[in-house]
Design an enzyme around this catalytic site. Structure first.
Site, mmCIF file in Angstrom:
data_model
loop_
_atom_site.group_PDB
_atom_site.id
_atom_site.type_symbol
_atom_site.label_atom_id
_atom_site.label_comp_id
_atom_site.label_asym_id
_atom_site.label_seq_id
_atom_site.Cartn_x
_atom_site.Cartn_y
_atom_site.Cartn_z
ATOM 1 N N ASP A 126 -34.602 -91.128 -35.813
ATOM 2 C CA ASP A 126 -33.230 -91.508 -36.156
ATOM 3 C C ASP A 126 -33.100 -91.818 -37.645
ATOM 4 O OD1 ASP A 126 -34.346 -94.189 -36.238
ATOM 5 O OD2 ASP A 126 -34.234 -94.124 -34.043
ATOM 6 N N ASP A 171 -27.716 -80.063 -43.886
ATOM 7 C CA ASP A 171 -27.685 -78.702 -43.374
ATOM 8 C C ASP A 171 -26.229 -78.364 -43.084
ATOM 9 O OD1 ASP A 171 -28.960 -76.331 -42.065
ATOM 10 O OD2 ASP A 171 -30.668 -77.707 -42.015
ATOM 11 N N ASP A 206 -27.147 -72.706 -43.465
ATOM 12 C CA ASP A 206 -27.836 -72.056 -42.352
ATOM 13 C C ASP A 206 -27.300 -70.643 -42.079
ATOM 14 O OD1 ASP A 206 -29.584 -72.455 -39.927
ATOM 15 O OD2 ASP A 206 -27.696 -71.974 -38.935
ATOM 16 N N GLU A 247 -29.988 -69.985 -46.679
ATOM 17 C CA GLU A 247 -31.001 -69.348 -45.836
ATOM 18 C C GLU A 247 -30.588 -67.894 -45.642
ATOM 19 O OE1 GLU A 247 -33.048 -69.490 -41.474
ATOM 20 O OE2 GLU A 247 -30.912 -69.745 -41.725
ATOM 21 N N HIS A 303 -38.836 -76.006 -40.448
ATOM 22 C CA HIS A 303 -38.814 -76.249 -39.004
ATOM 23 C C HIS A 303 -38.796 -74.961 -38.186
ATOM 24 C CE1 HIS A 303 -34.831 -75.422 -40.351
ATOM 25 N NE2 HIS A 303 -34.459 -75.193 -39.106
ATOM 26 N N ASP A 304 -38.721 -73.807 -38.843
ATOM 27 C CA ASP A 304 -38.744 -72.525 -38.123
ATOM 28 C C ASP A 304 -40.089 -71.818 -38.256
ATOM 29 O OD1 ASP A 304 -36.064 -72.809 -37.417
ATOM 30 O OD2 ASP A 304 -35.356 -71.742 -39.189
#
Ligand code: NOJ
Length: 553
Positions: free
Chosen positions: A29, A98, A198, A258, A330-331
């Protein structure tokens, strides 16, 4: 070279769900991030990229937004976010968010209204086609399923480039674009200094996307990849210019998109009046995968190829704009597992890899845990994976009679959950991430790889810290920030060497990215050593040795 505040930044990417849980629900969090600002300040980074924190049903961990104006309760409140911005600012750190606007969640009120009321204004916020009962065509989503989903039992179908819970927004619609711009301004007013944008290359859909026909399939599933229909289509710049003029430039924001931009478009995207501050280049982070039958699979690669891709990327970007060197996000799986053979994993190889990318020209990115040398999770079965993308891919394989084990083996090393396991703070239970069972398992290696290594003499963390200090705070900061990039090409495949230079200094970065010794040519022997990940300094580069050396001009 135009000076910009963000050129002096080092960005730390936080995946909030996995960073630090403070309220005992097994989910990270915002208060958890506030708790660790000291840690980040100690590391030396000065910008934080927060992966999505908006209200979301979390089908794609926040990349499916149901309310653009509210923080998801699992992460906290809008006030928590404001507190984070304030506290980070006191450390001189900026926060970027993001921006997920190619699609939203199927739980967003716009979509719900579009579904219920075909004539409502929100129906035109999405891409909805009515047919005589069949899907409009056989385009495949990035998740491997059909890109069209039927609405209830009607003959209406909506388009989704990603999971079916992520309906694409219709950027042709001016009111939608205005809504998005207002929303961006809302967060800017809260002190957000920029955006990571994104999936932005997919905003514009070609006419063929809506054609009623069966396209020639490119895979055994009878479907065809969405890329040629929706990626980087003619006219996309129009929408992006609006965002730049209305928001990015007006507020001097940092933006990183991205999107893989082809060479003939790069100057428009990141040049002097570019659409973004920078874009992520996938060429060297995706060098271990290839597409076969419309799906991604592992491929073999060599260090020579890696070197060539990095050099090509730097040269291309340097011609017109600014880069964003990164190894992880994270990908991606953990970079140390991708680039280093398992038998060679250790302090030297991990720091050699870090040296390899960190001094490239651009604003460097570090993904949470990368600075500790965190490794992939030892997945044993699909049930341990939480990523919808992996689950969809696996189920689709089972459904189509593909070898599901082969798909799992691919996901085990390449799956996105590898980098989404909880941050490893210490040796307490759940690695200090939470006091209860986390939403995804902690990597069992946390007993040896964790943030308690901070004070050890040979820690990956300490090495990152020193690299950041050199880039941002040392006498060489100007050269390492604004200096030109020059590839130094040599015979040895495993020898990666480049320099950064200006009128004052030439800084040479030398890496032996292998185990065989490399003797340095005479012209690379003289200079003052700024960084060395091994003890030796004898004119050869030993196994995974990295040396950064400076020469005055
Ligand atoms: C790219 C994001 O990085 C990824 O995590 C997400 O699944 C897709 N875009 C869809 O938003």
């Amino acid at each position: 070279m135009r000076e910009k505040w963000w050129k002096k930044s080092v960005v730390y990417q936080i995946y909030p769900k996995s960073f630090q849980d403070t309220n005992g629900d097994g989910i990270g969090d915002i208060q958890g991030i506030i708790r660790h600002l000291d840690y980040l300040n100690n590391l030396g980074v000065n910008m934080i990229w927060l992966c999505p924190i908006n209200v979301s049903p979390m089908k794609d961990n926040g990349y499916d937004i149901a309310d653009y104006y509210q923080v998801d309760p699992s992460f906290g409140t809008n006030e928590d976010l404001e507190e984070l911005v304030r506290c980070a600012n006191t450390y001189g750190m900026k926060i970027i968010m993001d921006l997920v606007v190619n699609h939203c969640s199927d739980q967003h009120k716009w979509f719900q209204e579009a579904v219920e009321e075909p004539d409502s204004k929100y129906a035109s916020y999405f891409i909805i086609e009515e047919t005589d009962g069949n899907e409009p065509n056989n385009i495949r989503s990035y998740n491997g399923t059909s890109a069209w989903e039927r609405i209830g039992d009607s003959n209406r179908f909506y388009f989704h480039a990603f999971a079916k819970e992520q309906p694409d927004l219709n950027w042709e619609n001016k009111s939608l674009r205005e809504e998005i711009i207002n929303m961006m301004k809302f967060w800017q007013k809260k002190g957000i200094a920029g955006f990571r944008i994104d999936a932005i290359g997919n905003l514009k859909k070609s006419k063929a996307t809506f054609e009623r026909k069966v396209f020639e399939p490119d895979g055994s599933d009878g479907m065809i990849s969405a890329e040629p229909f929706i990626l980087m289509q003619e006219g996309i710049e129009e929408y992006l210019r609006e965002l730049r003029d209305e928001v990015f430039d007006k507020y001097d924001m940092f933006t990183v998109a991205e999107v893989n931009v082809p060479e003939n478009k790069i100057s428009e995207f990141i040049g002097e009046n570019g659409l973004f501050s920078t874009v992520f280049d996938f060429s060297y982070t995706d060098l271990d995968i290839e597409k076969i039958g419309g799906k991604e699979w592992k491929r073999n690669w060599t260090v020579k190829e890696l070197k060539e891709k990095i050099f090509q990327s730097q040269n291309m970007i340097q011609r017109c704009g600014w880069g964003s060197p990164y190894l992880e996000n994270h990908d991606q799986p953990r970079s140390v597992n991708k680039y280093i053979p398992e038998k060679d994993l250790g302090y030297e190889s991990k720091t050699a890899l870090a040296t390899l990318y960190f001094f490239l020209r651009g604003t460097p990115f570090i993904y949470q845990g990368q600075e500790l040398g965190m490794e992939n999770y030892p997945f044993k079965c699909i049930e341990e994976m939480r990523d919808q993308f992996a689950v969809d891919r696996y189920e689709q394989a089972e459904k189509c009679g593909e070898d599901a084990r082969k798909v799992f083996d691919y996901l085990r090393v390449r799956g996105r959950d590898n980098a989404r396991t909880p941050m490893q703070w210490n040796t307490d239970s759940y690695a200090g991430f939470s006091t209860v069972i986390p939403w995804i398992d902690v990597n069992p290696d946390y007993v040896s790889i964790n943030a308690q290594q901070l004070t050890e003499p040979k820690s990956v963390f300490g090495y990152y810290k020193e690299m950041i200090r050199l880039r941002n705070k040392s006498e060489y900061a100007e050269t390492l920030t604004y200096g030109d990039f020059r590839a130094i090409v040599t015979e040895e495949d495993n020898f990666i060497c480049y320099s950064r230079y200006d009128e004052r200094y030439e800084i040479i970065i030398m890496i032996n990215f292998g185990t065989d010794m490399i003797s340095l040519p005479n012209e690379l022997k003289a200079g003052k050593v700024l960084l060395n990940n091994r003890r030796e300094n004898d004119g050869t580069l030993h196994s995974y040795q990295a040396i950064v050396m400076v020469r005055e001009k």
